[in-house]
Design an enzyme around this catalytic site. Structure first.
Site, short mmCIF file in Angstrom:
data_model
loop_
_atom_site.label_atom_id
_atom_site.label_comp_id
_atom_site.label_asym_id
_atom_site.label_seq_id
_atom_site.Cartn_x
_atom_site.Cartn_y
_atom_site.Cartn_z
NE ARG A 1 -4.21 -1.86 1.64
CZ ARG A 1 -5.18 -2.31 2.41
NH1 ARG A 1 -5.12 -2.14 3.72
NH2 ARG A 1 -6.22 -2.92 1.90
CE LYS B 1 -20.38 -19.59 3.20
NZ LYS B 1 -20.87 -19.07 4.47
N GLY C 1 -9.06 -10.15 -2.43
CA GLY C 1 -8.00 -10.56 -1.51
C GLY C 1 -7.38 -11.90 -1.87
N GLY D 1 -12.67 -4.43 -0.86
CA GLY D 1 -14.07 -4.02 -0.83
C GLY D 1 -14.44 -3.04 -1.93
P1 ADP Z 1 -11.65 -13.15 -3.07
O1 ADP Z 1 -11.02 -12.86 -1.73
O2 ADP Z 1 -10.62 -13.15 -4.18
O3 ADP Z 1 -12.83 -12.27 -3.37
P2 ADP Z 1 -13.23 -15.30 -1.95
O4 ADP Z 1 -12.89 -14.82 -0.59
O5 ADP Z 1 -14.63 -15.11 -2.42
O6 ADP Z 1 -12.20 -14.66 -3.04
O7 ADP Z 1 -12.95 -16.86 -2.07
C1 ADP Z 1 -11.73 -17.46 -1.79
C2 ADP Z 1 -11.90 -18.75 -1.05
O8 ADP Z 1 -12.76 -19.64 -1.73
C3 ADP Z 1 -10.60 -19.47 -0.87
O9 ADP Z 1 -10.31 -19.57 0.50
C4 ADP Z 1 -10.84 -20.84 -1.50
O10 ADP Z 1 -10.25 -21.91 -0.75
C5 ADP Z 1 -12.34 -20.95 -1.44
N1 ADP Z 1 -12.85 -21.93 -2.41
C6 ADP Z 1 -12.69 -21.90 -3.74
N2 ADP Z 1 -13.26 -22.97 -4.30
C7 ADP Z 1 -13.79 -23.73 -3.31
C8 ADP Z 1 -14.50 -24.96 -3.26
N3 ADP Z 1 -14.78 -25.64 -4.37
N4 ADP Z 1 -14.90 -25.40 -2.04
C9 ADP Z 1 -14.61 -24.70 -0.94
N5 ADP Z 1 -13.94 -23.52 -0.92
C10 ADP Z 1 -13.53 -23.06 -2.09
MG MG Z 2 -11.55 -13.47 0.25
#
Ligand code: ADP
Ligand code: MG
Length: 399
Positions: free
Chosen positions: A38, A199, A357, A380
């Site tokens: 940052r 999710k 992230g 965010g």
């Molecule tokens: P970002 O931070 O890039 O927005 P997210 O926080 O939404 O991404 O998602 C990242 C998480 O999703 C990781 O910890 C990864 O392990 C989990 N993940 C990805 N695919 C699966 C899966 N098929 N089942 C469970 N967890 C998963």
């Molecule tokens: Mg995340």
């Protein structure tokens, strides 16, 4: 993209006071900053203004002090980190307005840099009180916002000041806005969006915004399981939000209506336990997932098909890993797709803008951080932008 002023639009700044909003909310481990990205991001802006002879006052938040002074959340905690990255000494000023700030400005020479204290020590910051913003603004001749990561908040230091003083985007803000505009504002088509991660519920607004804007929506990660379940696939013990299958179907219908192709995996990597290199690991068709198995990654055939989709696209916007990439071999699809995106970007056929992230960590793991067009570390703010929301800090710069 509406027009905003940049540092190129500044006239003579010698002896003028620049109030510069930066993101110094550094991740801390054992009382020390564990990552200086940052600070590195805002180095160009700070040094450019200082070298042009302005007196530069840095304005930032640090942690969540909730409107009261808290010595553990003083920006003085990161003064040394800022000095190291800038390779200059800076003056810490334990206020954001008032006589102490005025006296400090008197002591600073042209080209010197001051660091104001945590702007969230005052309740007027998060309440975006005009009176509070005016008190800070009284010390400055102009305002520069170089903190895109805080632009989704309408606070005094991110929005209010831009309404009072002549306002400019700093170099990091300018780079971010230019990249985001190239990805979704005014992109070269066809556009592919990759949305993955854990999710659906955390990315509903992202999916709803994207279906109307992109030609290909690639869904991976845990959220693909909810979409597969909505299509009648038995996903066994996979992470799946069964209460959101109607929503998933509505998104797929909306995509149909707007000419957006939704890509779901047809082969997957599964295991019976959530662990690295489990004995139960196997690749199978989505219709062959056992009742005791979890889908943890997109399979090799689907990954290859997705690479072919990217080859037909001019623009890619990516948020969320394709699988549980923290554990081998469930990083395979994410790493493979990241390498494809990087290769196409290096060839000049694809503009690739990525953020989130875990996505940033996954791209670093794949070794392609420097080979994609732009990686946003804004978290965010990046997600709200993917949701199609107006970011108040950006809107204020656009006048
Ligand atoms: P970002 O931070 O890039 O927005 P997210 O926080 O939404 O991404 O998602 C990242 C998480 O999703 C990781 O910890 C990864 O392990 C989990 N993940 C990805 N695919 C699966 C899966 N098929 N089942 C469970 N967890 C998963
Ligand atoms: Mg995340």
């Amino acid at each position: 993209m509406a027009a905003f002023k940049t540092l190129d639009d500044l006239g003579e700044v010698t002896g003028k006071v620049a109030l510069v909003r930066v993101d110094l909310n550094l991740p801390m481990a054992e009382g020390r900053a564990s990552d200086l990205t940052r600070v590195e991001m805002v180095r160009d802006t700070i040094l450019e203004l200082a070298d042009k002879g302005a007196k530069v006052l840095l304005l930032a938040h640090f942690g969540r002090p909730k409107g009261a002074r808290n010595s553990t959340m003083s920006t003085s905690m990161v003064q040394g980190d800022v000095e190291r990255v800038l390779d200059r000494e800076i003056m810490f000023i334990p206020e954001v307005s008032g006589p102490v700030v005025e006296q400090s400005i008197g002591i600073l020479c042209n080209g010197d840099i001051g660091l104001l204290d945590n702007v969230r020590f005052w309740p007027g910051e998060e309440a975006n009180e005009a009176e509070f913003a005016a008190k800070i603004a009284a010390h400055g001749d102009f305002y520069v916002n170089d903190a895109f990561s805080a632009a989704h908040r309408a606070h005094a230091s991110t929005e209010g000041l831009a309404r009072i003083l002549p306002a400019y985007a700093g170099r990091a803000m300018e780079r971010e806005l230019t990249a985001l505009d190239a990805a979704l504002g005014n992109p070269e088509t066809p556009v592919a969006a990759v949305v993955g991660g854990a999710k659906v519920s955390t990315k509903l607004a992202v999916l709803e915004n994207l279906v109307g804007r992109v030609q290909h929506l690639i869904i991976g990660g845990g959220m693909a399981n909810t979409f597969l379940a909505a299509r009648g696939v038995d996903v066994g013990k996979s992470l799946c939000e069964h209460d959101l299958t109607d929503t998933a179907n509505a998104i797929m219908d909306a995509a149909d209506h707007s000419g957006c192709t939704v890509h779901l995996p047809y082969d997957v990597a599964v295991a019976t336990e959530f662990a690295a290199n489990p004995e139960s690991f196997r690749i199978c068709n989505v219709h062959e997932v056992g009742a005791d198995e979890m889908i943890l990654d997109v399979g090799p055939q689907a990954t290859e098909a997705l690479a072919d989709v990217l080859k037909t696209c001019r623009t890619l916007v990516w948020n969320g890993p394709m699988g549980a990439f923290e554990m081998e071999p469930f990083d395979t699809a994410t790493v493979s797709l990241a390498k494809t995106a990087a290769a196409l970007t290096l060839e000049g056929s694809l503009i690739s803008v990525c953020g989130g992230g875990d996505t940033v960590a996954a791209l670093a793991h794949a070794g392609v951080t420097d080979d994609v067009t732009y990686v946003s570390s804004a978290g965010g703010a990046f997600l709200e932008w993917m949701e199609g929301k107006t970011l108040p800090g950006v809107a204020a710069l656009e006048g």
